[in-house]
Write a protein that holds these residues in place. Structure first.
Motif, PDB file in Angstrom:
ATOM      1  N   PRO A 272       8.064   5.895   2.333  1.00  0.00           N
ATOM      2  CA  PRO A 272       8.260   4.564   2.900  1.00  0.00           C
ATOM      3  C   PRO A 272       8.495   3.536   1.794  1.00  0.00           C
ATOM      4  O   PRO A 272       7.883   3.640   0.732  1.00  0.00           O
ATOM      5  N   VAL A 273       9.389   2.615   2.005  1.00  0.00           N
ATOM      6  CA  VAL A 273       9.622   1.536   1.040  1.00  0.00           C
ATOM      7  C   VAL A 273       9.402   0.223   1.782  1.00  0.00           C
ATOM      8  O   VAL A 273      10.177  -0.115   2.684  1.00  0.00           O
ATOM      9  N   ARG A 274       8.285  -0.461   1.457  1.00  0.00           N
ATOM     10  CA  ARG A 274       7.983  -1.716   2.138  1.00  0.00           C
ATOM     11  C   ARG A 274       7.833  -2.799   1.088  1.00  0.00           C
ATOM     12  O   ARG A 274       6.915  -2.752   0.275  1.00  0.00           O
ATOM     13  N   PRO A 275       8.733  -3.773   1.055  1.00  0.00           N
ATOM     14  CA  PRO A 275       8.650  -4.792   0.011  1.00  0.00           C
ATOM     15  C   PRO A 275       7.525  -5.793   0.286  1.00  0.00           C
ATOM     16  O   PRO A 275       7.633  -6.612   1.191  1.00  0.00           O
ATOM     17  N   VAL A 276       6.446  -5.668  -0.480  1.00  0.00           N
ATOM     18  CA  VAL A 276       5.337  -6.630  -0.412  1.00  0.00           C
ATOM     19  C   VAL A 276       4.808  -6.829  -1.821  1.00  0.00           C
ATOM     20  O   VAL A 276       4.923  -5.931  -2.658  1.00  0.00           O
ATOM     21  N   ALA A 277       4.205  -8.011  -2.068  1.00  0.00           N
ATOM     22  CA  ALA A 277       3.677  -8.289  -3.398  1.00  0.00           C
ATOM     23  C   ALA A 277       2.168  -8.487  -3.384  1.00  0.00           C
ATOM     24  O   ALA A 277       1.546  -8.558  -4.421  1.00  0.00           O
ATOM     25  N   ASP A 278       1.549  -8.583  -2.187  1.00  0.00           N
ATOM     26  CA  ASP A 278       0.152  -9.033  -2.126  1.00  0.00           C
ATOM     27  C   ASP A 278      -0.809  -7.967  -1.594  1.00  0.00           C
ATOM     28  O   ASP A 278      -1.900  -8.249  -1.173  1.00  0.00           O
ATOM     29  N   GLU A 279      -0.400  -6.703  -1.550  1.00  0.00           N
ATOM     30  CA  GLU A 279      -1.309  -5.641  -1.125  1.00  0.00           C
ATOM     31  C   GLU A 279      -0.838  -4.363  -1.810  1.00  0.00           C
ATOM     32  O   GLU A 279       0.235  -4.361  -2.401  1.00  0.00           O
ATOM     33  N   PRO A 280      -1.604  -3.288  -1.767  1.00  0.00           N
ATOM     34  CA  PRO A 280      -1.080  -2.085  -2.430  1.00  0.00           C
ATOM     35  C   PRO A 280       0.282  -1.722  -1.841  1.00  0.00           C
ATOM     36  O   PRO A 280       0.404  -1.512  -0.634  1.00  0.00           O
ATOM     37  N   PRO A 281       1.297  -1.742  -2.655  1.00  0.00           N
ATOM     38  CA  PRO A 281       2.646  -1.500  -2.127  1.00  0.00           C
ATOM     39  C   PRO A 281       2.875  -0.008  -1.848  1.00  0.00           C
ATOM     40  O   PRO A 281       2.185   0.836  -2.407  1.00  0.00           O
ATOM     41  N   THR A 282       3.837   0.299  -0.994  1.00  0.00           N
ATOM     42  CA  THR A 282       4.211   1.700  -0.780  1.00  0.00           C
ATOM     43  C   THR A 282       4.893   2.232  -2.022  1.00  0.00           C
ATOM     44  O   THR A 282       4.735   3.395  -2.380  1.00  0.00           O
ATOM     45  N   VAL A 283       5.671   1.356  -2.663  1.00  0.00           N
ATOM     46  CA  VAL A 283       6.344   1.683  -3.921  1.00  0.00           C
ATOM     47  C   VAL A 283       6.138   0.473  -4.821  1.00  0.00           C
ATOM     48  O   VAL A 283       6.306  -0.658  -4.360  1.00  0.00           O
ATOM     49  N   PRO A 284       5.764   0.665  -6.092  1.00  0.00           N
ATOM     50  CA  PRO A 284       5.538  -0.491  -6.961  1.00  0.00           C
ATOM     51  C   PRO A 284       6.783  -1.364  -7.096  1.00  0.00           C
ATOM     52  O   PRO A 284       7.912  -0.882  -6.942  1.00  0.00           O
ATOM     53  N   LEU A 285       6.536  -2.629  -7.399  1.00  0.00           N
ATOM     54  CA  LEU A 285       7.645  -3.570  -7.587  1.00  0.00           C
ATOM     55  C   LEU A 285       8.581  -3.086  -8.695  1.00  0.00           C
ATOM     56  O   LEU A 285       8.149  -2.429  -9.634  1.00  0.00           O
ATOM     57  N   GLU A 286       9.837  -3.401  -8.557  1.00  0.00           N
ATOM     58  CA  GLU A 286      10.850  -3.099  -9.592  1.00  0.00           C
ATOM     59  C   GLU A 286      11.086  -1.601  -9.756  1.00  0.00           C
ATOM     60  O   GLU A 286      11.664  -1.169 -10.746  1.00  0.00           O
ATOM     61  N   THR A 287      10.587  -0.795  -8.807  1.00  0.00           N
ATOM     62  CA  THR A 287      10.737   0.646  -8.932  1.00  0.00           C
ATOM     63  C   THR A 287      11.998   1.123  -8.229  1.00  0.00           C
ATOM     64  O   THR A 287      12.328   0.651  -7.139  1.00  0.00           O
ATOM     65  N   MET A 288      12.685   2.042  -8.865  1.00  0.00           N
ATOM     66  CA  MET A 288      13.916   2.581  -8.297  1.00  0.00           C
ATOM     67  C   MET A 288      13.636   3.938  -7.645  1.00  0.00           C
ATOM     68  O   MET A 288      12.932   4.768  -8.222  1.00  0.00           O
TER      69      MET A 288
END
Ligand SMILES: [Zn+2]
Ligand SMILES: [Zn+2]
Length: 344
Positions: A272-288
């Motif tokens: 799953p890829v869910r863009p969020v910045a304020d909780e544990p993300p499904t995939v870290p920010l800036e990750t490809m």
């Protein structure tokens, strides 16, 4: 000639078929070795109509030129070659820049996928698909065309992040994974962390040059995290050669912020890829996240060069043609270490 064919969905059997002959632009190859790939199991398991039947399986082929068709130049009978397994349209934007694995016209096509493959005494191949292999054994050359090429292509896609001092997690040390470890050793200076459920596979990874090994289990993520550090740090690159739910979950949970996850295995897991910045993300920010597929002809040429230089060697277990169905059963049960190679 003898051929091992998918005669109906899920049915693999050795049958007698007429020996084909080379048409214009083609050569008839006497097959010397064919790798047995997990993808073949996916083809066998696919619903009726997705792949043609009857069809000879086998997309990892090396052999000796037996007969040269009209108009073929540059190849003569007796020369040995590896076969680039994809057949794109040759005319679209992707094919024209050499990325036939991204062809925009022909859906995933090639030997043992859309036309007869190499699990037979002979196979007809367009001459443009052949590459010289020098002095390499045919049993070594065959696995290069997929088990070598696919991880090489994935490493190429991640090359920018595979800098000295970074870390790469390799999940699944089977036919492709054990080649990936060697490719990373030969072409990068990264820390290699191999992950597999099997102790024998991890031993193989260590012999191939992995720096750390982690036996997959309920604590895989914690044990990998102990090596790569806590978030937002983590593995710079994760190569997942399984692609099942547990492995794609491990991949996204150990990758660093700004890292790269490459899902190579086709086991049908969901990331799953869910863009969020304020909780544990499904995939870290800036990750490809990428889904690589096989590779290009020029990459295969480099893979062959790596093998000829002694830096890439498949760990092979050979089977006669009649035992090909048994080789696939062993593969399905996870009992093949390295690559199973059928020698017709
Ligand atoms: Zn394959
Ligand atoms: Zn194309």
């Amino acid at each position: 000639m003898r051929a091992v064919r998918m005669t109906a969905p899920g049915v693999l059997e050795q049958v007698e078929v007429p020996t084909p002959s080379a048409g214009p632009g083609e050569v008839l190859l006497r097959v010397g070795a064919v790798g047995a790939c997990h993808s073949d199991l996916h083809i066998l398991d696919a619903p009726a109509g997705l792949f043609p039947t009857p069809m000879t399986l086998g997309h990892e082929i090396a052999g000796t030129v037996d007969e040269v068709g009209p108009g073929v130049t540059g190849w003569t009978a007796g020369e040995r070659a590896a076969v680039y397994g994809i057949i794109g349209c040759g005319r679209c934007r992707a094919c024209l820049r050499g990325a036939e694995n991204q062809c925009r016209v022909v859906p995933v096509g090639g030997f043992g996928l859309s036309r007869d493959g190499g699990l037979a005494e002979h196979v007809v191949v367009p001459a443009s698909r052949l590459l010289h292999i020098g002095e390499l054994d045919l049993t070594q050359a065959a696995p290069l065309t997929d088990a070598g090429l696919t991880p090489y292509h994935a490493v190429e896609l991640a090359r920018d992040r595979l800098r000295p001092g970074t870390s790469c997690v390799v999940i699944g040390i089977g036919g492709l994974g054990h080649m990936a470890v060697q490719i990373l050793v030969a072409t990068t200076a990264v820390r290699i962390i191999a992950v597999d459920t099997s102790v024998a596979a991890l031993d193989l990874a260590s012999r191939m040059g992995a720096h750390d090994v982690v036996q997959a289990g309920p604590d895989s993520v914690d044990r990998i995290r102990a090596l790569v550090g806590p978030p937002p740090d983590g593995a710079d690159v994760v190569l997942d050669f399984v692609g099942a739910d547990p492995t794609v979950t491990t991949a996204r949970q150990v990758v660093a912020t700004g890292g790269q996850v490459l899902l190579v295995g086709l086991a049908g897991g969901t990331l799953p890829v869910r863009p969020v910045a304020d909780e544990p993300p499904t995939v870290p920010l800036e990750t490809m996240v990428e889904v690589p597929f096989w590779g290009t002809r020029w990459e295969l040429q480099e893979v062959i060069a790596l093998a000829r230089a002694g830096q890439l060697r498949a760990d092979v277990q050979t089977f006669p043609l009649a035992d090909a169905p048994e080789a696939y059963d062993l593969l399905r049960r996870g009992e093949i270490h390295g690559r199973a190679v059928v020698v017709p």
